[in-house]
Design a protein around this motif. Structure first.
Motif, PDB file in Angstrom:
ATOM      1  N   MET A   1       0.853  -1.202   0.000  1.00 34.93           N
ATOM      2  CA  MET A   1       0.000   0.000   0.000  1.00 34.93           C
ATOM      3  C   MET A   1       0.892   1.256   0.000  1.00 34.93           C
ATOM      4  O   MET A   1       1.716   1.428   0.894  1.00 34.93           O
ATOM      5  N   ASN A   2       0.699   2.094  -0.999  1.00 33.44           N
ATOM      6  CA  ASN A   2       1.571   3.263  -1.146  1.00 33.44           C
ATOM      7  C   ASN A   2       0.967   4.523  -0.545  1.00 33.44           C
ATOM      8  O   ASN A   2      -0.127   4.906  -0.928  1.00 33.44           O
ATOM      9  N   PHE A   3       1.689   5.133   0.376  1.00 32.30           N
ATOM     10  CA  PHE A   3       1.236   6.454   0.845  1.00 32.30           C
ATOM     11  C   PHE A   3       2.437   7.220   1.371  1.00 32.30           C
ATOM     12  O   PHE A   3       3.441   6.635   1.753  1.00 32.30           O
ATOM     13  N   HIS A   4       2.303   8.533   1.352  1.00 29.72           N
ATOM     14  CA  HIS A   4       3.401   9.353   1.838  1.00 29.72           C
ATOM     15  C   HIS A   4       2.948  10.082   3.103  1.00 29.72           C
ATOM     16  O   HIS A   4       1.840  10.610   3.152  1.00 29.72           O
ATOM     17  N   ILE A   5       3.829  10.106   4.108  1.00 28.83           N
ATOM     18  CA  ILE A   5       3.483  10.814   5.347  1.00 28.83           C
ATOM     19  C   ILE A   5       4.263  12.136   5.394  1.00 28.83           C
ATOM     20  O   ILE A   5       5.484  12.140   5.257  1.00 28.83           O
ATOM     21  N   PHE A   6       3.526  13.244   5.567  1.00 28.38           N
ATOM     22  CA  PHE A   6       4.179  14.541   5.793  1.00 28.38           C
ATOM     23  C   PHE A   6       4.023  14.863   7.279  1.00 28.38           C
ATOM     24  O   PHE A   6       2.903  14.943   7.779  1.00 28.38           O
ATOM     25  N   ARG A   7       5.168  15.053   7.936  1.00 32.41           N
ATOM     26  CA  ARG A   7       5.114  15.308   9.381  1.00 32.41           C
ATOM     27  C   ARG A   7       5.382  16.790   9.671  1.00 32.41           C
ATOM     28  O   ARG A   7       6.328  17.369   9.144  1.00 32.41           O
ATOM     29  N   PHE A   8       4.552  17.378  10.509  1.00 31.49           N
ATOM     30  CA  PHE A   8       4.695  18.789  10.890  1.00 31.49           C
ATOM     31  C   PHE A   8       4.874  18.882  12.409  1.00 31.49           C
ATOM     32  O   PHE A   8       4.274  18.094  13.149  1.00 31.49           O
ATOM     33  N   ASP A   9       5.687  19.860  12.838  1.00 32.67           N
ATOM     34  CA  ASP A   9       5.824  20.071  14.301  1.00 32.67           C
ATOM     35  C   ASP A   9       4.502  20.553  14.874  1.00 32.67           C
ATOM     36  O   ASP A   9       4.064  20.105  15.920  1.00 32.67           O
ATOM     37  N   LYS A  10       3.921  21.506  14.168  1.00 35.22           N
ATOM     38  CA  LYS A  10       2.715  22.136  14.706  1.00 35.22           C
ATOM     39  C   LYS A  10       1.782  22.575  13.577  1.00 35.22           C
ATOM     40  O   LYS A  10       2.237  23.164  12.604  1.00 35.22           O
ATOM     41  N   LEU A  11       0.512  22.287  13.718  1.00 35.59           N
ATOM     42  CA  LEU A  11      -0.499  22.804  12.778  1.00 35.59           C
ATOM     43  C   LEU A  11      -1.700  23.235  13.606  1.00 35.59           C
ATOM     44  O   LEU A  11      -1.864  22.772  14.742  1.00 35.59           O
ATOM     45  N   LEU A  12      -2.552  24.060  13.016  1.00 37.78           N
ATOM     46  CA  LEU A  12      -3.795  24.363  13.725  1.00 37.78           C
ATOM     47  C   LEU A  12      -4.605  23.076  13.839  1.00 37.78           C
ATOM     48  O   LEU A  12      -5.050  22.685  14.908  1.00 37.78           O
ATOM     49  N   SER A  13      -4.756  22.395  12.704  1.00 44.74           N
ATOM     50  CA  SER A  13      -5.513  21.140  12.644  1.00 44.74           C
ATOM     51  C   SER A  13      -5.095  20.426  11.361  1.00 44.74           C
ATOM     52  O   SER A  13      -4.987  21.068  10.305  1.00 44.74           O
ATOM     53  N   THR A  14      -4.864  19.141  11.432  1.00 47.92           N
ATOM     54  CA  THR A  14      -4.447  18.410  10.228  1.00 47.92           C
ATOM     55  C   THR A  14      -5.586  18.376   9.204  1.00 47.92           C
ATOM     56  O   THR A  14      -5.336  18.419   8.003  1.00 47.92           O
ATOM     57  N   ASN A  15      -6.826  18.313   9.664  1.00 53.34           N
ATOM     58  CA  ASN A  15      -7.959  18.361   8.727  1.00 53.34           C
ATOM     59  C   ASN A  15      -8.011  19.701   7.999  1.00 53.34           C
ATOM     60  O   ASN A  15      -8.190  19.769   6.793  1.00 53.34           O
ATOM     61  N   GLU A  16      -7.837  20.783   8.773  1.00 49.03           N
ATOM     62  CA  GLU A  16      -7.887  22.118   8.157  1.00 49.03           C
ATOM     63  C   GLU A  16      -6.753  22.284   7.169  1.00 49.03           C
ATOM     64  O   GLU A  16      -6.908  22.888   6.109  1.00 49.03           O
ATOM     65  N   HIS A  17      -5.578  21.753   7.503  1.00 52.91           N
ATOM     66  CA  HIS A  17      -4.421  21.871   6.611  1.00 52.91           C
ATOM     67  C   HIS A  17      -4.726  21.210   5.266  1.00 52.91           C
ATOM     68  O   HIS A  17      -4.469  21.788   4.210  1.00 52.91           O
ATOM     69  N   LEU A  18      -5.284  20.006   5.326  1.00 50.50           N
ATOM     70  CA  LEU A  18      -5.598  19.308   4.068  1.00 50.50           C
ATOM     71  C   LEU A  18      -6.661  20.063   3.267  1.00 50.50           C
ATOM     72  O   LEU A  18      -6.573  20.162   2.053  1.00 50.50           O
ATOM     73  N   LYS A  19      -7.646  20.594   3.982  1.00 51.72           N
ATOM     74  CA  LYS A  19      -8.702  21.338   3.290  1.00 51.72           C
ATOM     75  C   LYS A  19      -8.124  22.533   2.531  1.00 51.72           C
ATOM     76  O   LYS A  19      -8.470  22.807   1.403  1.00 51.72           O
ATOM     77  N   LYS A  20      -7.212  23.217   3.196  1.00 52.23           N
ATOM     78  CA  LYS A  20      -6.638  24.445   2.650  1.00 52.23           C
ATOM     79  C   LYS A  20      -5.685  24.159   1.488  1.00 52.23           C
ATOM     80  O   LYS A  20      -5.577  24.941   0.560  1.00 52.23           O
ATOM     81  N   HIS A  21      -4.983  23.016   1.570  1.00 49.14           N
ATOM     82  CA  HIS A  21      -3.943  22.740   0.569  1.00 49.14           C
ATOM     83  C   HIS A  21      -4.260  21.491  -0.253  1.00 49.14           C
ATOM     84  O   HIS A  21      -3.341  20.791  -0.683  1.00 49.14           O
ATOM     85  N   LEU A  22      -5.523  21.244  -0.431  1.00 45.57           N
ATOM     86  CA  LEU A  22      -5.973  20.028  -1.117  1.00 45.57           C
ATOM     87  C   LEU A  22      -5.242  19.792  -2.444  1.00 45.57           C
ATOM     88  O   LEU A  22      -4.817  18.680  -2.750  1.00 45.57           O
ATOM     89  N   GLU A  23      -5.062  20.865  -3.187  1.00 45.76           N
ATOM     90  CA  GLU A  23      -4.470  20.726  -4.531  1.00 45.76           C
ATOM     91  C   GLU A  23      -3.034  20.252  -4.504  1.00 45.76           C
ATOM     92  O   GLU A  23      -2.546  19.689  -5.467  1.00 45.76           O
ATOM     93  N   LYS A  24      -2.360  20.474  -3.374  1.00 50.06           N
ATOM     94  CA  LYS A  24      -0.936  20.138  -3.284  1.00 50.06           C
ATOM     95  C   LYS A  24      -0.682  18.657  -3.100  1.00 50.06           C
ATOM     96  O   LYS A  24       0.425  18.176  -3.304  1.00 50.06           O
ATOM     97  N   TYR A  25      -1.683  17.930  -2.607  1.00 51.70           N
ATOM     98  CA  TYR A  25      -1.417  16.556  -2.168  1.00 51.70           C
ATOM     99  C   TYR A  25      -2.121  15.506  -3.016  1.00 51.70           C
ATOM    100  O   TYR A  25      -3.212  15.729  -3.529  1.00 51.70           O
ATOM    101  N   ASP A  26      -1.456  14.335  -3.082  1.00 50.12           N
ATOM    102  CA  ASP A  26      -2.045  13.195  -3.807  1.00 50.12           C
ATOM    103  C   ASP A  26      -2.996  12.431  -2.880  1.00 50.12           C
ATOM    104  O   ASP A  26      -2.825  12.458  -1.663  1.00 50.12           O
ATOM    105  N   PRO A  27      -3.945  11.677  -3.488  1.00 50.35           N
ATOM    106  CA  PRO A  27      -4.804  10.827  -2.663  1.00 50.35           C
ATOM    107  C   PRO A  27      -3.952   9.873  -1.809  1.00 50.35           C
ATOM    108  O   PRO A  27      -2.875   9.444  -2.241  1.00 50.35           O
TER     109      PRO A  27
END
Ligand code: BTN
Length: 244
Positions: A1-27
């Motif tokens: 199963m292929n997936f990439h993990i991006f790790r951040f020290d701090k975010l407001l919310s991981t859900n919000e981050h994905l919502k905001k930057h949806l275009e940047k990331y692959d499924p």
């Protein structure tokens, strides 16, 4: 199963981050934050987790035309993947319908899937908060009965290893859900269901009803029998179990 993990020290919310930057990331991309400043739960509640101790992450799911029908089941199948993984660590975990993972009636994991549309495609943003190594002091801040794996087992787990195992299983199960539907998961989920046959009070807006859980339907709705004998199918998101 292929997936990439991006790790951040701090975010407001991981859900919000994905919502905001949806275009940047692959499924199937996973966004992991060691700290969330504004973690959110279901019913607009705050999700609290201990910095660098717990797991807070979100998985980006591409939902095609067929799989969109099953999007409400994504969190249920996710809770099954988590329960199965935690059982390997000898934890007596159960699913509190629809998708909380609990140990002795205390919550160890919360799951929230949000549907987003971009350029005609539908995406699910699947956020997971797992209390891994939180100590008693951190857990006691939470305003509902909660626990962590550490408090239950008295040992710390490696978060990155756990994240990889749990994510692999979640992504696998969701791809089966998308192809074959929910009904093949029904029996396994029912086996892990908390409070089966037990009397509980549910809250529907301002009203309360007493009854018992008698099973799960093929679409993931809960079969609940009121004390007067009437049977209803409960839809997740519309009711809550009363605390206590
Ligand atoms: C719930 O039980 O109410 C769901 C909790 C979901 C929390 C997770 S933590 C990672 C992701 N980011 C958020 O802001 N919420 C989810």
């Amino acid at each position: 199963m292929n997936f990439h993990i991006f790790r951040f020290d701090k975010l407001l919310s991981t859900n919000e981050h994905l919502k905001k930057h949806l275009e940047k990331y692959d499924p199937n991309t996973i966004i992991w934050a060691d700290e969330q400043e504004k973690g959110r739960g279901r019913f607009e509640r705050t999700w609290l987790s201990a910095k660098e101790k717990d797991l807070t992450f979100s998985i980006l799911l591409l939902l095609d035309k067929n799989s969109i029908d099953y999007w409400k089941n994504i969190t249920q199948v996710t809770s099954l993947a988590i329960v199965e993984e935690l059982e390997k660590n000898n934890l007596a975990v159960k699913i509190k319908w629809p998708n909380d993972v609990i140990v002795n009636d205390k919550k160890v994991c919360g799951i929230l899937c949000e549907l987003v549309e971009l350029n005609g495609s539908n995406y699910g943003i699947l956020g997971i908060g797992l209390n891994v190594n939180s100590n008693r002091k951190k857990i006691d801040i939470i305003d509902q009965p909660a626990t962590s794996i550490y408090l239950e087992l008295n040992k710390e787990l490696n978060r990155e290893e756990l994240l990889k195992k749990v994510s692999t299983s979640i992504i696998e199960k969701i791809s089966i859900l998308m192809e074959s539907g929910f009904s093949i998961f029904k029996d396994s989920i029912m086996e892990k269901l908390a409070w089966l046959g037990e009397y509980k009070v549910i809250e529907d807006g301002s009203k309360e009803y007493e009854g018992k859980i008698i099973g799960l339907n093929n679409d993931g709705t809960l079969k609940f029998q009121y004390t007067n004998g009437a049977i209803v199918n409960l839809i997740s998101g519309e009711i809550r179990f009363k605390k206590g």
